[in-house]
Design a protein around this motif. Sequence first.
Motif, mmCIF file in Angstrom:
data_model
loop_
_atom_site.group_PDB
_atom_site.id
_atom_site.type_symbol
_atom_site.label_atom_id
_atom_site.label_comp_id
_atom_site.label_asym_id
_atom_site.label_seq_id
_atom_site.Cartn_x
_atom_site.Cartn_y
_atom_site.Cartn_z
ATOM 1 N N LEU A 128 -8.301 -11.153 -4.530
ATOM 2 C CA LEU A 128 -8.157 -10.363 -3.313
ATOM 3 C C LEU A 128 -8.542 -11.228 -2.123
ATOM 4 C CD1 LEU A 128 -7.580 -7.583 -2.054
ATOM 5 C CD2 LEU A 128 -10.000 -7.038 -2.382
ATOM 6 N N MET A 129 -7.607 -11.413 -1.190
ATOM 7 C CA MET A 129 -7.838 -12.261 -0.025
ATOM 8 C C MET A 129 -7.666 -11.441 1.247
ATOM 9 S SD MET A 129 -5.639 -15.618 -1.192
ATOM 10 C CE MET A 129 -6.079 -16.490 0.330
ATOM 11 N N LEU A 130 -8.708 -11.397 2.061
ATOM 12 C CA LEU A 130 -8.650 -10.731 3.364
ATOM 13 C C LEU A 130 -8.441 -11.808 4.420
ATOM 14 C CD1 LEU A 130 -11.577 -8.182 2.928
ATOM 15 C CD2 LEU A 130 -9.141 -7.844 2.500
ATOM 16 N N ASP A 174 -8.762 -0.253 -1.628
ATOM 17 C CA ASP A 174 -8.947 0.800 -2.638
ATOM 18 C C ASP A 174 -8.094 0.527 -3.874
ATOM 19 O OD1 ASP A 174 -10.698 2.124 -0.996
ATOM 20 O OD2 ASP A 174 -9.227 3.545 -0.218
ATOM 21 N N ILE A 175 -6.856 0.064 -3.661
ATOM 22 C CA ILE A 175 -5.954 -0.175 -4.781
ATOM 23 C C ILE A 175 -6.508 -1.230 -5.730
ATOM 24 C CG2 ILE A 175 -3.690 -1.127 -5.419
ATOM 25 C CD1 ILE A 175 -2.543 0.188 -2.924
ATOM 26 N N PHE A 176 -7.065 -2.302 -5.168
ATOM 27 C CA PHE A 176 -7.482 -3.434 -5.992
ATOM 28 C C PHE A 176 -8.980 -3.487 -6.284
ATOM 29 C CE2 PHE A 176 -3.575 -4.909 -3.805
ATOM 30 C CZ PHE A 176 -2.801 -5.140 -4.930
ATOM 31 N N SER A 177 -9.773 -2.635 -5.617
ATOM 32 C CA SER A 177 -11.224 -2.705 -5.812
ATOM 33 C C SER A 177 -11.818 -1.458 -6.453
ATOM 34 C CB SER A 177 -11.920 -2.951 -4.459
ATOM 35 O OG SER A 177 -11.474 -4.161 -3.867
ATOM 36 N N GLN A 194 0.809 -1.214 0.000
ATOM 37 C CA GLN A 194 0.000 0.000 0.000
ATOM 38 C C GLN A 194 0.850 1.275 0.000
ATOM 39 O OE1 GLN A 194 -0.022 -2.041 2.731
ATOM 40 N NE2 GLN A 194 1.101 -0.793 4.193
ATOM 41 N N ASN A 195 2.136 1.155 0.348
ATOM 42 C CA ASN A 195 3.005 2.331 0.349
ATOM 43 C C ASN A 195 3.226 2.896 -1.051
ATOM 44 O OD1 ASN A 195 3.327 2.236 3.111
ATOM 45 N ND2 ASN A 195 5.193 1.010 3.019
ATOM 46 N N LEU A 239 1.107 -9.560 -3.479
ATOM 47 C CA LEU A 239 1.169 -8.183 -2.997
ATOM 48 C C LEU A 239 0.339 -8.084 -1.732
ATOM 49 C CD1 LEU A 239 0.447 -6.567 -6.490
ATOM 50 C CD2 LEU A 239 2.673 -7.231 -5.531
ATOM 51 N N TYR A 240 0.958 -7.707 -0.633
ATOM 52 C CA TYR A 240 0.228 -7.710 0.634
ATOM 53 C C TYR A 240 0.699 -6.576 1.532
ATOM 54 C CZ TYR A 240 4.449 -10.375 1.890
ATOM 55 O OH TYR A 240 5.755 -10.793 2.057
#
Length: 282
Positions: A122-124, A107-110, A68-69, A97-98
């Motif tokens: 996308l895995m939470l 936000d980046i992936f959705s 996320q940085n 990427l985590y």
Amino acid sequence: MGRLCGKRQTISFTLYTDSYLFTRQATDLSFGISWKELEKQPDDILDLAENIARKKDLQLVICIDEFQNIMQFGNSDAFQQKLRSHWQNHQQVAYCLYGSKRHILRDIFSDPSKPFYKFGDLMLLDKIPESEWIVFLCRRFQDTGKTLLPDDARLIARLADNHPYYVQQLAQQAWFRTNDECNQDIVLSAHEDIVNQLSLLFANSTEKLSSFQINLLKAVLSGEKQLTAKDTLEKYQLGTSANVVRIKRGLIENEILDDTGEELSFLDPMYKYWLQKNFFKK
């Protein structure tokens, strides 16, 4: 697995090989790249892993922590677009990427307007279950010749709210205080010491919050579920329901709260404890 090192000019790789059935060997490979040359051919770096994999007939997984940085980079969207334009064509390299900031990664992936929208699955991840922490902690104490009973291991996990960093920190502090057998008093003492060490940081962070934000934190700590209900708004002086939405968004962006979709929760269990026992108690 590749990783960028502290100096921007150096790239380091750790290659793992299984030479025997139960033997895992690691080999570090490091080489320097002139930043001036890198600026001339940036595409070569983005395709480096794929080119190596093809030449050596390998399947590689590139893991990038705290992805996320990337949002802090100058002209971040353009850089993300460049990354995706290369990575989506790679056939022998997969990218994991985590990071620790769920709302930014989401936000980046959705977000359909972002370059990495639907780039992959996308895995939470849920927290590590308490039962697994108990087994792990007891075994680690036993490996060093010390004893940790399951009830005390459970206490460590619960005080840290199964937060991996804090579970291990609390267990370590309890281990330092243990001669032969750990007990509840040792665990509680270690927990209080950790919170006390962080108290100044917590106090400074809390001073920066608005009165509305502090009131919302108090409501969450009190177990309120319907934060926009009329009674809740009046009881905790939260203003309007629209104001609650803004307050909640601000606390999430400041990484104080996390919204799992079912309820709001504190990202830092030690801060939650400090608020309950020190700030609001006063």
